[in-house]
Design a protein around this motif. Structure first.
Motif, PDB file in Angstrom:
ATOM      1  N   TRP B 258       0.797  -1.213   0.000  1.00 55.13           N
ATOM      2  CA  TRP B 258       0.000   0.000   0.000  1.00 55.13           C
ATOM      3  C   TRP B 258       0.839   1.276   0.000  1.00 55.13           C
ATOM      4  O   TRP B 258       0.290   2.370  -0.036  1.00 55.13           O
ATOM      5  CB  TRP B 258      -0.923   0.044   1.232  1.00 55.13           C
ATOM      6  N   SER B 259       2.145   1.151   0.092  1.00 53.65           N
ATOM      7  CA  SER B 259       2.935   2.361   0.349  1.00 53.65           C
ATOM      8  C   SER B 259       2.831   3.388  -0.773  1.00 53.65           C
ATOM      9  O   SER B 259       2.751   4.581  -0.514  1.00 53.65           O
ATOM     10  CB  SER B 259       4.397   2.017   0.625  1.00 53.65           C
ATOM     11  N   ALA B 260       2.799   2.934  -2.028  1.00 54.21           N
ATOM     12  CA  ALA B 260       2.682   3.902  -3.122  1.00 54.21           C
ATOM     13  C   ALA B 260       1.304   4.554  -3.111  1.00 54.21           C
ATOM     14  O   ALA B 260       1.156   5.747  -3.371  1.00 54.21           O
ATOM     15  CB  ALA B 260       2.937   3.214  -4.454  1.00 54.21           C
ATOM     16  N   THR B 261       0.278   3.759  -2.799  1.00 53.59           N
ATOM     17  CA  THR B 261      -1.085   4.281  -2.764  1.00 53.59           C
ATOM     18  C   THR B 261      -1.218   5.377  -1.727  1.00 53.59           C
ATOM     19  O   THR B 261      -1.898   6.376  -1.951  1.00 53.59           O
ATOM     20  CB  THR B 261      -2.071   3.152  -2.417  1.00 53.59           C
ATOM     21  N   VAL B 262      -0.582   5.176  -0.571  1.00 54.48           N
ATOM     22  CA  VAL B 262      -0.629   6.193   0.487  1.00 54.48           C
ATOM     23  C   VAL B 262      -0.190   7.536  -0.073  1.00 54.48           C
ATOM     24  O   VAL B 262      -0.833   8.565   0.153  1.00 54.48           O
ATOM     25  CB  VAL B 262       0.267   5.772   1.677  1.00 54.48           C
ATOM     26  N   GLY B 263       0.896   7.526  -0.835  1.00 55.66           N
ATOM     27  CA  GLY B 263       1.404   8.759  -1.423  1.00 55.66           C
ATOM     28  C   GLY B 263       0.355   9.419  -2.307  1.00 55.66           C
ATOM     29  O   GLY B 263       0.105  10.622  -2.217  1.00 55.66           O
TER      30      GLY B 263
ATOM     31  N   MET C 124      -6.821   3.482  -7.888  1.00 58.52           N
ATOM     32  CA  MET C 124      -7.768   2.431  -8.266  1.00 58.52           C
ATOM     33  C   MET C 124      -7.040   1.157  -8.640  1.00 58.52           C
ATOM     34  O   MET C 124      -7.481   0.054  -8.308  1.00 58.52           O
ATOM     35  CB  MET C 124      -8.650   2.869  -9.435  1.00 58.52           C
ATOM     36  N   ARG C 125      -5.897   1.281  -9.330  1.00 64.00           N
ATOM     37  CA  ARG C 125      -5.177   0.087  -9.735  1.00 64.00           C
ATOM     38  C   ARG C 125      -4.644  -0.641  -8.515  1.00 64.00           C
ATOM     39  O   ARG C 125      -4.753  -1.856  -8.408  1.00 64.00           O
ATOM     40  CB  ARG C 125      -4.027   0.423 -10.690  1.00 64.00           C
ATOM     41  N   GLU C 126      -4.100   0.127  -7.578  1.00 66.07           N
ATOM     42  CA  GLU C 126      -3.556  -0.535  -6.402  1.00 66.07           C
ATOM     43  C   GLU C 126      -4.657  -1.130  -5.550  1.00 66.07           C
ATOM     44  O   GLU C 126      -4.501  -2.208  -4.972  1.00 66.07           O
ATOM     45  CB  GLU C 126      -2.720   0.451  -5.565  1.00 66.07           C
ATOM     46  N   TRP C 131      -7.422  -5.590  -3.082  1.00 71.56           N
ATOM     47  CA  TRP C 131      -8.717  -5.954  -2.515  1.00 71.56           C
ATOM     48  C   TRP C 131      -9.129  -7.310  -3.070  1.00 71.56           C
ATOM     49  O   TRP C 131     -10.024  -7.418  -3.909  1.00 71.56           O
ATOM     50  CB  TRP C 131      -9.749  -4.888  -2.880  1.00 71.56           C
ATOM     51  N   GLU C 132      -8.488  -8.348  -2.575  1.00 70.40           N
ATOM     52  CA  GLU C 132      -8.627  -9.649  -3.208  1.00 70.40           C
ATOM     53  C   GLU C 132     -10.016 -10.219  -3.131  1.00 70.40           C
ATOM     54  O   GLU C 132     -10.464 -10.888  -4.042  1.00 70.40           O
ATOM     55  CB  GLU C 132      -7.658 -10.625  -2.556  1.00 70.40           C
ATOM     56  N   ALA C 133     -10.682  -9.959  -2.010  1.00 70.49           N
ATOM     57  CA  ALA C 133     -12.010 -10.546  -1.832  1.00 70.49           C
ATOM     58  C   ALA C 133     -12.939 -10.130  -2.963  1.00 70.49           C
ATOM     59  O   ALA C 133     -13.772 -10.900  -3.417  1.00 70.49           O
ATOM     60  CB  ALA C 133     -12.577 -10.116  -0.493  1.00 70.49           C
ATOM     61  N   ASN C 231      -7.245  -8.138 -15.431  1.00 73.34           N
ATOM     62  CA  ASN C 231      -6.429  -7.999 -14.223  1.00 73.34           C
ATOM     63  C   ASN C 231      -6.118  -6.508 -14.035  1.00 73.34           C
ATOM     64  O   ASN C 231      -6.344  -5.722 -14.954  1.00 73.34           O
ATOM     65  CB  ASN C 231      -5.153  -8.842 -14.331  1.00 73.34           C
ATOM     66  N   PRO C 232      -5.650  -6.116 -12.862  1.00 72.01           N
ATOM     67  CA  PRO C 232      -5.496  -4.681 -12.595  1.00 72.01           C
ATOM     68  C   PRO C 232      -4.616  -3.951 -13.607  1.00 72.01           C
ATOM     69  O   PRO C 232      -4.932  -2.846 -14.015  1.00 72.01           O
ATOM     70  CB  PRO C 232      -4.871  -4.655 -11.200  1.00 72.01           C
ATOM     71  N   ASP C 233      -3.520  -4.577 -14.026  1.00 68.73           N
ATOM     72  CA  ASP C 233      -2.621  -3.887 -14.948  1.00 68.73           C
ATOM     73  C   ASP C 233      -3.282  -3.586 -16.283  1.00 68.73           C
ATOM     74  O   ASP C 233      -3.056  -2.535 -16.868  1.00 68.73           O
ATOM     75  CB  ASP C 233      -1.372  -4.736 -15.197  1.00 68.73           C
TER      76      ASP C 233
END
Lengths: 403, 285, 320
Positions: B258-263, C124-126, C131-133, C231-233
């Motif tokens: 999550w570290s990049a998302t936090v930024g 959103m991508r991350e 958010w696997e569920a 997939n997210p990418d």
């Protein structure tokens, strides 16, 4: 008078021509078209290029001996390649092009799992056999296509072999820390290792993920250092794992064993780190020092290694070898089926055990090769030492990690 | 451990700051979002790596060489290409520099190949009071401070710097006063490229480099400029350090994935609540 | 004059429809897929044009809403909904999501808005990676595979995508000629003045944003059904967020025909370049973009109109 002369000439001419038809060799047979979408540009360019080298090794070797024997005639392989620019949508378009415009007979899968799954949907619609040589995660094969085959055996064979080996070879190995990249394959194999470690009675003291393009691992590594694990298992690709190793060194993290899958099996990893690469272990689906016989091309593993090094000036990794093997089993299946007709070739692919320089290959019901022959490697003095299996090992494990 | 986390954050933060100083300058002064910035950093890094690997010598020396080369490239690009569209709407300059980035990235992949390359010089680390400090990153921290200080001195005390500030304040008035605005723009862009090269040198000492990294570096530069704010010299430095710390604690509390998302989330929050950033001046949208 | 213009518009529209249908029935599968991709970019371009062209807010959030639609559609289909329902459901989801997000984002202007939208894509991508569920994370989601021969499925998605792109075009035509469109253009010119004149600026902005994002989400859902795996990418690909604005700028932002023309030119160039310059295709594409910015910065359509009207004047001058 003249009429007879004409008739005689004609007859004589016809006789000569017919005689010539028996004597001169037939015209060149149509080549077998093998489609290959390759990532030559974009983020996957490095690995994509390796696959291309692997295909070329196979195609060149087969064509050098005249081609594939299909029934009565010899047909050469024509590699129809396109760059899908590491973009899944383009890969999908490429398959359509190969199927409809180039009319390929068979197709190799793209490098990345996402593109493999998407292109496999199209290949299945065309009833076109597709050979994946870079995907080992079972979820890639979970759509149960009858046309999708995969050379790499499942991840769990790798992690099981590693856990068993290190448990035996490293006295006092009790705890493991897992740090996996949050991308299909690295995440899957990280999760697999947790299960394999449990089987061997090892305790997982840390289990974390990191996102691709992470530029700093110092905090993760600081956390891991506090847990003092005997074994660190890191997954990802070359860039991230090189960085991780560097930061391990600067933080003074020196566990007994450090495994970095799959990057530490590539020469590029070692070159990027120099002396810091020493004692890093990894695992591979194949290595140049294994010893398999291959009657179709190359003769044996050693010969493959030699030819590859002469051609590309560096040693082959499992990626190139698997790519060659994938093309090879297709060619062998065509020969045995005596036709390029898809159903017949699939029948051979699904039932035969192939003995190649890469190792034995036998596809299971979901299309993935089930013959597991994992090789455990360690970088020692800048070279790859094979630690297991016993039949091909070239050295013993050295601990701890180099400072 | 907390102290180590803070140190880690500051060290990566200074690397980030190196990335962003040049970007912030070009954006703040020329009002151009330079999509080429990441490519400049990567190019600078490659010059250092190839220089050291082929000819030997210290990376710091080669960074200096890279700075000179990139200044020249930046100057020429601005003078020849970007100056024509510098007053146009954002999209035009954005699209233009995006097109140039496509070109640059393709050329770099063909010349340098996609294989990661690193300097294998091990700088080691200092162990002080139980904390580990990577020397390579300490050098980067030095770079960041140096660059920021240089920029500050340049803009405040040198004639070219005052000209740059004048042009930023009022372009037309500057022209009327006899300043050669296109040349000043070119110098500014060149300085931005020079700083990107310095950032690249710092990166080369710490990371394996591939041409594909230019997107990642650009993304970080964005976040840093928003965090730190435009229009003030220490903005990029502050933004970089803050981002480093945020990512550091994000990794520890939420997990490294999550570290990049936090930024990015913090960046969004800043855009909503305080668009000028931590140290910026308003009026730079 | 107006009737003449209307006749031309109808004739042009009819020709376009006939050409599309003709193409759809006669082209081979490869061209069909290329055409479907083109239609997808046309739809996205029109969606973007509403916020980026007419309203003048430079959004780089295309990938965020396209990806949202991919996942919304996938989740709906995996829960049992048929394709035809999943697509509008994804559009609705996109509308709600963008209404909420819009109130946050649309307070920003210019460069900041642009950067804010980029941040949304990354977040959103991350989120979908982690958010696997909900999304199965990096492993990706399978979608039910549409049965049929390659030709049948190819034609199905070609017609669906082109129909949807046509819908986006008509919607844009309606907006352009309505009070709503006028309001958007006012906002683009001078937001403060527009508000003083009595236009409910925030309402208009959110409405435009919602329409735009709903269109993008629907496009994503259709794409997901077509490829049967996301997939997210692939769903949140930042390159899409950059190429769509480039396409519209190329054609001409804030025009009814701009997105269509831009998409066609871009796709043709991209395919031509890709086939002929394997190692240098992105470089060549970059050079083409640069050239366009230099010589046709207002977009192809405006250049055309300009030159067309110059020619017209010359002709009438000659006649006089």
């Amino acid at each position: 008078m003249i009429k007879t002369a004409k008739r005689n000439c004609f007859a004589a001419g016809a006789a000569v021509v017919s005689a010539l038809a028996f004597v001169t060799p037939g015209h060149a047979a149509d080549p077998i078209k093998l489609g290959a979408p390759v990532a030559l540009t974009g983020s996957l360019a490095d690995e994509g290029g390796k696959l291309l080298h692997g295909y070329e090794m196979c195609v060149d070797a087969v064509n050098a001996k005249g081609g594939v024997k299909v029934g009565g005639e010899m047909r050469k392989i024509d590699l129809v390649k396109y760059d899908y620019q590491s973009d899944t949508n383009k890969a999908s378009q490429m398959i359509q092009r190969m199927a409809t415009v180039d009319k390929v007979d068979f197709v190799m899968a793209p490098y990345n799992s996402g593109a493999t799954k998407v292109t496999a949907v199209t290949a299945e619609r065309y009833d076109l056999p597709m050979m994946s040589t870079a995907a080992a995660t079972p979820s890639v094969f979970d759509q149960h296509f009858k046309n999708l085959y995969g050379i790499l055996f499942p991840n769990e064979a790798i992690s099981d072999a590693e856990a068993a080996y290190y448990k035996k070879a490293v006295p006092g190995l009790k705890t493991v820390a897992i740090i996996a990249m949050n991308s299909l394959f690295p995440k899957a194999i990280g999760a697999q290792l947790k299960k394999s470690a449990e089987k061997e009675g090892l305790q997982t003291v840390y289990d974390g993920l990191y996102s691709p393009d992470t530029l700093d691992f110092s905090n993760v590594l600081t956390e891991i250092k506090a847990k003092n694990p005997d074994w660190i298992y890191a997954t990802g690709f070359i860039q991230e794992l090189v960085l991780m190793r560097k930061q391990m060194a600067s933080l003074g993290l020196n566990p007994k064993i450090v495994t970095m899958n799959a990057a530490a099996a590539y020469r590029e990893y070692q070159r990027n780190l120099g002396p810091l690469a020493d004692h890093v272990t990894s695992s591979a689906w194949w290595h140049g020092s294994v010893n398999y016989q291959d009657e179709y091309i190359f003769g044996d593993t050693k010969k493959y290694d030699e030819v590859f090094q002469a051609k590309y000036k560096q040693e082959p990794s499992y990626l190139e070898a698997a790519a060659t093997a994938g093309c090879e089993v297709l060619a062998e299946s065509v020969e045995e089926a005596k036709t390029t007709e898809h159903a017949a070739v699939r029948k051979v692919l699904s039932s035969k055990t192939f003995n190649t320089f890469y190792g034995p290959v036998k596809f299971g019901p979901d299309g993935q090769n089930k013959v597991a022959s994992p090789v455990i490697l360690q970088i020692q003095n800048g070279n790859f030492t094979v630690l297991a299996p016993d039949s091909v090992k070239t050295g013993n494990v050295e601990t701890p990690l180099q400072k | 451990m907390l102290a180590q986390y803070i140190i880690n954050g500051l060290l990566i933060g200074s690397l980030y700051a190196c990335l962003a100083v040049g970007f912030s300058l070009v954006w703040g002064v020329l009002n151009i979002i330079n999509m080429l910035h990441g490519a400049f950093v990567v190019l600078g890094a490659y010059i250092v790596i190839f220089g050291v690997q082929s000819f030997g010598g210290s990376p710091i020396l080669w960074t200096g060489a890279a700075c000179v080369v990139l200044f020249a490239i930046g100057y020429v690009i601005q003078l020849g290409l970007i100056n024509k569209v510098v007053a146009a709407p954002i999209f035009i300059t954005f699209t233009l520099t995006f097109g140039m980035d496509l070109l640059a990235q393709n050329l770099m992949i063909n010349v340098f190949t996609a294989t990661p390359r690193s300097l294998t010089i091990g700088y080691g680390s200092l162990q002080i009071a139980g904390l580990s400090l990577s020397v390579a990153r300490l050098i980067a921290m030095g770079f960041a401070l140096l660059l920021t200080g240089l920029l500050y001195w340049l803009l405040k005390h040198s004639s070219i710097g005052r000209a740059i500030v004048a042009v930023r304040m009022d372009r037309h008035a500057a022209t009327l006063l006899g300043l050669d605005v296109p040349r000043i723009y070119a110098v500014t862009f060149g300085i931005g490229a020079l700083m990107a090269a310095a950032g690249g040198g710092a990166m080369a000492m710490a990371f394996p480099i591939t041409p594909v990294l230019d997107g990642t570096f650009l993304g970080k530069a964005f976040v840093i400029c928003v965090l730190g704010g435009l229009g003030s010299v220490p903005g990029a430095l502050i933004g970089g350090l803050v981002l480093g710390l945020l990512e550091s604690f994000g990794a520890v509390t939420l997990g490294s994935q999550w570290s990049a998302t936090v930024g990015f989330v913090i960046m969004l929050a800043i855009l909503v609540f305080r668009p000028a950033g931590i140290a910026g001046r308003s009026g730079f949208e | 004059m107006k009737t003449q213009q209307r006749t031309w518009t109808i004739a042009f529209g009819a020709a376009l429809v006939l050409a599309t249908i003709g193409f759809g029935v006669t082209a081979n599968n490869f061209l069909l897929q290329a055409g479907t991709t083109l239609a997808m970019y046309v739809a996205l371009a029109y969606a973007w044009n509403i916020v980026g062209g007419y309203m003048g807010y430079p959004s780089f959030g295309t990938a965020a809403f396209f990806g949202f639609g991919c996942y919304a559609g996938a989740i709906a289909q995996n829960a049992g909904a048929p394709m035809w329902l999943a697509w509008p459901a994804a559009a609705l989801g996109g509308a709600i999501f963008s209404a909420v997000l819009g109130r946050i984002l649309l307070g920003m202007r210019g460069h900041y808005f642009a950067i804010g939208t980029i941040a949304v894509v990354e977040v959103m991508r991350e989120v979908s990676n982690n958010w696997e569920a909900l999304t199965a994370g990096a492993t990706g989601l399978n979608l039910p595979i549409v049965a049929g021969s390659p030709r049948e499925v190819g034609m199905l998605f070609f017609f669906v995508m082109t129909a949807f792109a046509g819908f986006a075009l008509l919607l844009t035509l309606l907006i352009a000629r309505s009070k709503f469109g006028f309001g958007l253009r006012c906002i683009k010119q001078n937001e403060q003045a527009a508000s003083m004149v009595g236009i409910g600026v925030l309402r208009y902005k959110v409405a435009a944003f919602v329409v735009s994002c709903a269109l993008m989400s629907a496009t994503g859902a259709i794409y997901a059904s077509m490829v049967a795996f996301i997939n997210p990418d692939d769903a949140f690909n930042i390159l899409m967020s950059i190429s769509v604005p480039v396409i519209v700028t190329l054609g001409g932002a804030g025009l009814v025909l701009g997105p269509l023309v831009g998409a066609v030119i871009y796709m043709v160039l991209d395919n031509f370049v890709w086939i002929n310059f394997i190692n240098y295709h992105s470089a060549v594409l970059g050079v083409i973009i640069i050239a366009v910015i230099y010589f046709i910065p207002q977009g192809v359509v405006r250049e055309f109109v300009k030159r067309g009207s110059v020619l017209l004047r010359r002709d009438t001058a000659k006649a006089a």
